[in-house]
Design a protein around this motif. Structure first.
Motif, mmCIF file in Angstrom:
data_model
loop_
_atom_site.group_PDB
_atom_site.id
_atom_site.type_symbol
_atom_site.label_atom_id
_atom_site.label_comp_id
_atom_site.label_asym_id
_atom_site.label_seq_id
_atom_site.Cartn_x
_atom_site.Cartn_y
_atom_site.Cartn_z
ATOM 1 N N GLU A 1 0.827 -1.213 0.000
ATOM 2 C CA GLU A 1 0.000 0.000 0.000
ATOM 3 C C GLU A 1 0.859 1.260 0.000
ATOM 4 O O GLU A 1 0.527 2.260 -0.638
ATOM 5 C CB GLU A 1 -0.935 0.006 1.205
ATOM 6 C CG GLU A 1 -2.129 -0.902 1.059
ATOM 7 C CD GLU A 1 -3.061 -0.833 2.251
ATOM 8 O OE1 GLU A 1 -4.265 -0.796 2.048
ATOM 9 O OE2 GLU A 1 -2.559 -0.815 3.404
ATOM 10 N N ASN A 2 1.979 1.202 0.753
ATOM 11 C CA ASN A 2 2.894 2.334 0.776
ATOM 12 C C ASN A 2 3.325 2.708 -0.631
ATOM 13 O O ASN A 2 3.332 3.879 -1.009
ATOM 14 C CB ASN A 2 4.139 1.975 1.608
ATOM 15 C CG ASN A 2 4.014 2.410 3.054
ATOM 16 O OD1 ASN A 2 4.401 3.517 3.401
ATOM 17 N ND2 ASN A 2 3.477 1.541 3.896
ATOM 18 N N LEU B 1 1.885 1.622 -3.465
ATOM 19 C CA LEU B 1 0.714 1.871 -4.311
ATOM 20 C C LEU B 1 0.256 3.328 -4.227
ATOM 21 O O LEU B 1 -0.059 3.957 -5.242
ATOM 22 C CB LEU B 1 -0.431 0.933 -3.910
ATOM 23 C CG LEU B 1 -1.660 0.951 -4.818
ATOM 24 C CD1 LEU B 1 -1.301 0.493 -6.218
ATOM 25 C CD2 LEU B 1 -2.769 0.088 -4.250
ATOM 26 N N VAL B 2 0.252 3.865 -3.010
ATOM 27 C CA VAL B 2 -0.136 5.263 -2.827
ATOM 28 C C VAL B 2 0.784 6.170 -3.638
ATOM 29 O O VAL B 2 0.335 7.089 -4.329
ATOM 30 C CB VAL B 2 -0.097 5.652 -1.328
ATOM 31 C CG1 VAL B 2 -0.080 7.161 -1.160
ATOM 32 C CG2 VAL B 2 -1.295 5.074 -0.600
ATOM 33 N N ALA B 3 2.080 5.877 -3.584
ATOM 34 C CA ALA B 3 3.044 6.705 -4.320
ATOM 35 C C ALA B 3 2.839 6.571 -5.826
ATOM 36 O O ALA B 3 2.897 7.554 -6.566
ATOM 37 C CB ALA B 3 4.469 6.314 -3.936
ATOM 38 N N GLN C 1 0.028 5.780 -7.363
ATOM 39 C CA GLN C 1 -1.252 6.353 -7.785
ATOM 40 C C GLN C 1 -1.274 7.877 -7.663
ATOM 41 O O GLN C 1 -1.748 8.566 -8.554
ATOM 42 C CB GLN C 1 -2.396 5.742 -6.967
ATOM 43 C CG GLN C 1 -2.619 4.274 -7.288
ATOM 44 C CD GLN C 1 -3.788 3.684 -6.520
ATOM 45 O OE1 GLN C 1 -4.131 4.154 -5.443
ATOM 46 N NE2 GLN C 1 -4.374 2.639 -7.060
ATOM 47 N N TYR D 1 -1.257 -1.177 -10.040
ATOM 48 C CA TYR D 1 -0.877 -2.369 -9.268
ATOM 49 C C TYR D 1 0.376 -2.999 -9.866
ATOM 50 O O TYR D 1 1.305 -3.376 -9.160
ATOM 51 C CB TYR D 1 -2.024 -3.383 -9.256
ATOM 52 C CG TYR D 1 -3.132 -3.019 -8.308
ATOM 53 C CD1 TYR D 1 -3.988 -1.952 -8.582
ATOM 54 C CD2 TYR D 1 -3.331 -3.728 -7.127
ATOM 55 C CE1 TYR D 1 -4.999 -1.597 -7.720
ATOM 56 C CE2 TYR D 1 -4.353 -3.381 -6.250
ATOM 57 C CZ TYR D 1 -5.175 -2.319 -6.557
ATOM 58 O OH TYR D 1 -6.163 -1.976 -5.686
ATOM 59 N N ARG E 1 9.313 3.930 -2.547
ATOM 60 C CA ARG E 1 8.240 4.924 -2.620
ATOM 61 C C ARG E 1 8.642 6.096 -3.488
ATOM 62 O O ARG E 1 7.823 6.655 -4.221
ATOM 63 C CB ARG E 1 7.897 5.431 -1.216
ATOM 64 C CG ARG E 1 7.007 4.506 -0.460
ATOM 65 C CD ARG E 1 6.296 5.236 0.624
ATOM 66 N NE ARG E 1 7.190 6.141 1.353
ATOM 67 C CZ ARG E 1 6.876 6.675 2.514
ATOM 68 N NH1 ARG E 1 5.729 6.410 3.068
ATOM 69 N NH2 ARG E 1 7.713 7.476 3.116
ATOM 70 N N ARG F 1 -8.700 3.876 -3.711
ATOM 71 C CA ARG F 1 -7.587 4.760 -4.021
ATOM 72 C C ARG F 1 -7.602 5.992 -3.102
ATOM 73 O O ARG F 1 -6.606 6.327 -2.475
ATOM 74 C CB ARG F 1 -7.744 5.160 -5.498
ATOM 75 C CG ARG F 1 -6.739 6.071 -6.064
ATOM 76 C CD ARG F 1 -7.149 6.394 -7.510
ATOM 77 N NE ARG F 1 -6.740 7.742 -7.856
ATOM 78 C CZ ARG F 1 -5.630 8.004 -8.550
ATOM 79 N NH1 ARG F 1 -4.874 7.040 -8.974
ATOM 80 N NH2 ARG F 1 -5.303 9.243 -8.806
ATOM 81 N N ARG G 1 -6.905 5.074 0.623
ATOM 82 C CA ARG G 1 -5.481 4.895 0.940
ATOM 83 C C ARG G 1 -4.787 6.237 1.058
ATOM 84 O O ARG G 1 -3.908 6.427 1.893
ATOM 85 C CB ARG G 1 -4.798 4.067 -0.141
ATOM 86 C CG ARG G 1 -5.072 2.601 -0.005
ATOM 87 C CD ARG G 1 -4.121 1.782 -0.849
ATOM 88 N NE ARG G 1 -4.686 0.455 -0.981
ATOM 89 C CZ ARG G 1 -5.486 0.104 -1.990
ATOM 90 N NH1 ARG G 1 -5.767 0.960 -2.946
ATOM 91 N NH2 ARG G 1 -5.975 -1.111 -2.032
ATOM 92 N N MET G 2 -5.206 7.148 0.204
ATOM 93 C CA MET G 2 -4.625 8.485 0.239
ATOM 94 C C MET G 2 -4.921 9.144 1.591
ATOM 95 O O MET G 2 -4.037 9.731 2.217
ATOM 96 C CB MET G 2 -5.238 9.298 -0.906
ATOM 97 C CG MET G 2 -4.747 10.694 -1.045
ATOM 98 S SD MET G 2 -5.398 11.426 -2.576
ATOM 99 C CE MET G 2 -7.072 11.827 -2.099
ATOM 100 N N SER H 1 4.736 11.586 -1.647
ATOM 101 C CA SER H 1 4.094 10.632 -2.555
ATOM 102 C C SER H 1 3.158 11.373 -3.502
ATOM 103 O O SER H 1 2.310 10.773 -4.153
ATOM 104 C CB SER H 1 3.318 9.578 -1.759
ATOM 105 O OG SER H 1 4.219 8.732 -1.083
ATOM 106 N N GLY H 2 3.281 12.688 -3.527
ATOM 107 C CA GLY H 2 2.499 13.481 -4.469
ATOM 108 C C GLY H 2 1.112 13.842 -3.982
ATOM 109 O O GLY H 2 0.253 14.200 -4.770
ATOM 110 N N ILE H 3 0.878 13.730 -2.667
ATOM 111 C CA ILE H 3 -0.460 13.992 -2.139
ATOM 112 C C ILE H 3 -0.531 15.394 -1.548
ATOM 113 O O ILE H 3 0.273 15.747 -0.696
ATOM 114 C CB ILE H 3 -0.827 12.966 -1.044
ATOM 115 C CG1 ILE H 3 -0.781 11.554 -1.605
ATOM 116 C CG2 ILE H 3 -2.195 13.275 -0.468
ATOM 117 C CD1 ILE H 3 -0.931 10.480 -0.549
#
Lengths: 293, 290
Positions: A127-128, A130-132, A134, A145, A180, B164, B167-168, B182-184
């Protein structure tokens, strides 16, 4: 057990080995990917960037050394957008980013690792990443994925994907930090002491990952106290002191500069470096090169 | 059988408390904001619903279709402006700002809408019920509120763990600085989290307005405390815990009421104190949100 890190490196194999040579180019002919123009920043009386100008080209692999408080991590803060310069301009990929925040710069293509890994502890390793992928990389659905899996394999974390990140050991945390950062699909990767606190074979593994990333054409700036790992990997070395660049060029040449030697004089790092002469590879990294914690 | 009935009534009341509490839990879990205006915001939602019903003549039950989006938008704007500005100045400032907001809302409601009690008129649905055996009577409305509460909490939990955007939100709750790398854009995420919290508090306010009478002070005198207790009993920042906490609180109150009507509130507070002494981290100690 075959080591995933070296396996990943083998995939890009020969290219990784020549990365230091390609790293020297870039600033001259091709337009610079990152440009700092007369950037100033200080905290009270502590100057971390003193009229700093710097250009890094595409696919450059640049190392940064310097004593504690030289402004190395602050320089990353300025480039990544955590710190706002008090004056000066920062350009990235042809765009002025001086006013952009860290998230926006990440999406533009600046990836960064922290000196002390900051994983999302309660989330899994997958998930760590995946967040990066996405949010920073802008991918969605199935392709995100796949990209996350690929990054995890490349950084040797494939076995730990479902582990909560807070349960990882130090080496894996450092790998996750790198994972990440590259998951955001950066054009420029800022590595802040990823080798600190690791054993020699672990440092060698990480250096291998860094070379592999560089071989893909991603520009890298790498701050490291483990000087040997740096000189063996990078094509260009900067020495920072008091917010000033006091040395810039071929690693060996920079380490031989009087001003640089003065900064390091008396510390184990230079004493040993001069004794050892040119370093041949990651295997030459020794415990003495590490900064006492 | 009266005890079984008390427990069943308690579970359903607990659903209402959990619905109130989940917004509080979410805002604390993501932003570490303790929103003292939470109860008053529920009342604002109920009053807006009154207005919507008066103007559009839709049945009160359907007023949520308009009120929830309005409130979510309000939450986003409020977070990006007032709450973000206060967050930049520290935790205590945020607490004071939400306290101030609570005072302002309550007095504004009294000033402009009078201190009279109101209710959202849902006709016979307020008293319709069915019986199981001779002792157990279940009101349709109470059951509907419980179903909505469970659906909202389950949905929110699923959203946070598997989507999605979820998770953000969790990434920001975990470490907002790292999330930026992470671009958030964490400010936007804070806005989204507040919008969700406001949506749920609007639902809770509407449910309460249908369930019983309310006036401008109901938010602080009746709702805020129970919502807080549900959150603390369940464990801060955990949505499952909040659901369990709300239900435990409701059951304790209804069982207490079996001894004496005046013991209803007392029993709830006693449970709260016992949990604080024996298990201050709440019944679910795992961090599910942050």
């Amino acid at each position: 057990m075959p080591d995933p890190a070296t396996a990943g490196q083998a995939g890009t194999g020969v290219a990784g080995a020549v990365a230091p040579a390609t790293g020297v180019a870039g600033t001259g002919a091709s337009p610079a990917l990152l440009e700092l123009d007369a950037v100033c920043k200080s905290f009270g009386k502590v100057v971390v960037a003193d009229n700093l100008s710097l250009a890094v080209g595409e696919a450059d692999l640049v190392g940064i050394v310097g004593p504690n408080g030289a402004g190395k991590s602050s320089l990353f803060g300025l480039i990544a957008g955590d710190l706002a310069p008090s004056s000066g301009h920062i350009r990235f990929a042809g765009k002025g980013v001086t006013k952009a925040d860290a998230a926006a710069r990440c999406r533009l293509g600046i990836g960064r690792t922290f000196q002390v890994p900051k994983p999302f502890g309660a989330m899994t390793v997958f998930e760590n990443v995946l967040v990066a992928v996405q949010q920073g990389g802008g991918l969605r659905g199935r392709s995100s994925y796949a990209a996350a899996v690929e990054v995890l394999e490349r950084t040797g974390l494939a076995a730990d994907v479902n582990l909560p990140a807070e349960r990882l050991r130090l080496l894996s945390r450092k790998r996750l930090e790198v994972a990440r950062a590259i998951a955001t699909r950066p054009k420029l990767l800022l590595l802040d002491e990823v080798a600190g606190g690791l054993t020699d074979p672990e440092v060698a593994q990480l250096a291998g990952i860094v070379r592999a990333i560089s071989a893909e054409g991603i520009a890298i700036i790498w701050i490291e106290h483990v000087v040997h790992a740096l000189t063996a990997t990078v094509g260009r070395l900067l020495c920072l002191s008091g917010g000033l660049i006091i040395g810039d060029g071929e690693p060996e040449a920079v380490l031989a500069m009087p001003a640089v030697r003065e900064v390091f004089l008396g510390t184990e790092v230079t004493a040993e470096l001069r004794a050892a002469g040119p370093v041949t590879g990651p295997a030459a990294v020794s415990a003495a090169g590490r900064e006492p914690v | 059988m009266t005890w079984v009935n008390a427990v069943i009534q308690g579970v359903m009341l607990g659903g209402l408390y959990a619905l109130f509490a989940c917004g509080l839990s979410l805002m604390f879990g993501v932003m570490k904001v303790i929103n003292l205006a939470h109860g008053d915001l529920a009342m604002v939602a109920a009053y807006i619903a009154l207005g919507v019903v008066t103007i559009t003549h839709v049945p009160a039950v359907w007023s949520f279709v308009l009120v929830v989006p309005i409130f979510a938008a309000l939450g986003y704007v409020l977070q990006r402006t007032l709450l973000q500005a206060s967050l930049n100045r520290g935790v205590i400032t945020t607490l004071l700002v939400t306290f101030g907001l609570s005072v302002v809302i309550e007095n504004a409601l009294q000033q402009f809408l009078s201190a009279n009690s109101r209710e959202l008129n849902i006709g016979s649905l307020v008293s319709d019920s069915f019986s199981i055996g001779s002792q157990i009577t279940i009101a349709y409305l109470d059951l509907a509120i419980l179903v909505v509460a469970v659906a909202v909490l389950l949905g929110l939990q699923y959203f946070l763990s598997s989507s999605r955007s979820g998770r953000m939100i969790r990434a920001v709750a975990d470490d907002r600085e790292a999330a930026q790398l992470s671009g958030i854009n964490y400010r936007h995420v804070f806005g989204i989290a507040t919008a969700i919290a406001f949506g749920t508090v609007a639902l809770a306010g509407l449910a309460y307005g249908m369930y019983t009478q309310f006036d401008p002070t109901t938010g602080t005198t009746a709702l805020l405390l129970y919502a807080f207790e549900a959150v603390v009993i369940g464990g801060l920042g955990s949505l499952w815990g909040t659901l369990a906490g709300g239900i435990l609180l409701g059951v304790a109150q209804q069982v207490g009421a079996q001894y004496h009507a005046a013991d209803q509130v007392l029993a709830g507070q006693l449970l709260f104190l016992i949990i604080l002494v024996l298990r201050p981290q709440g019944i679910t100690s795992r961090r599910e949100l942050a």
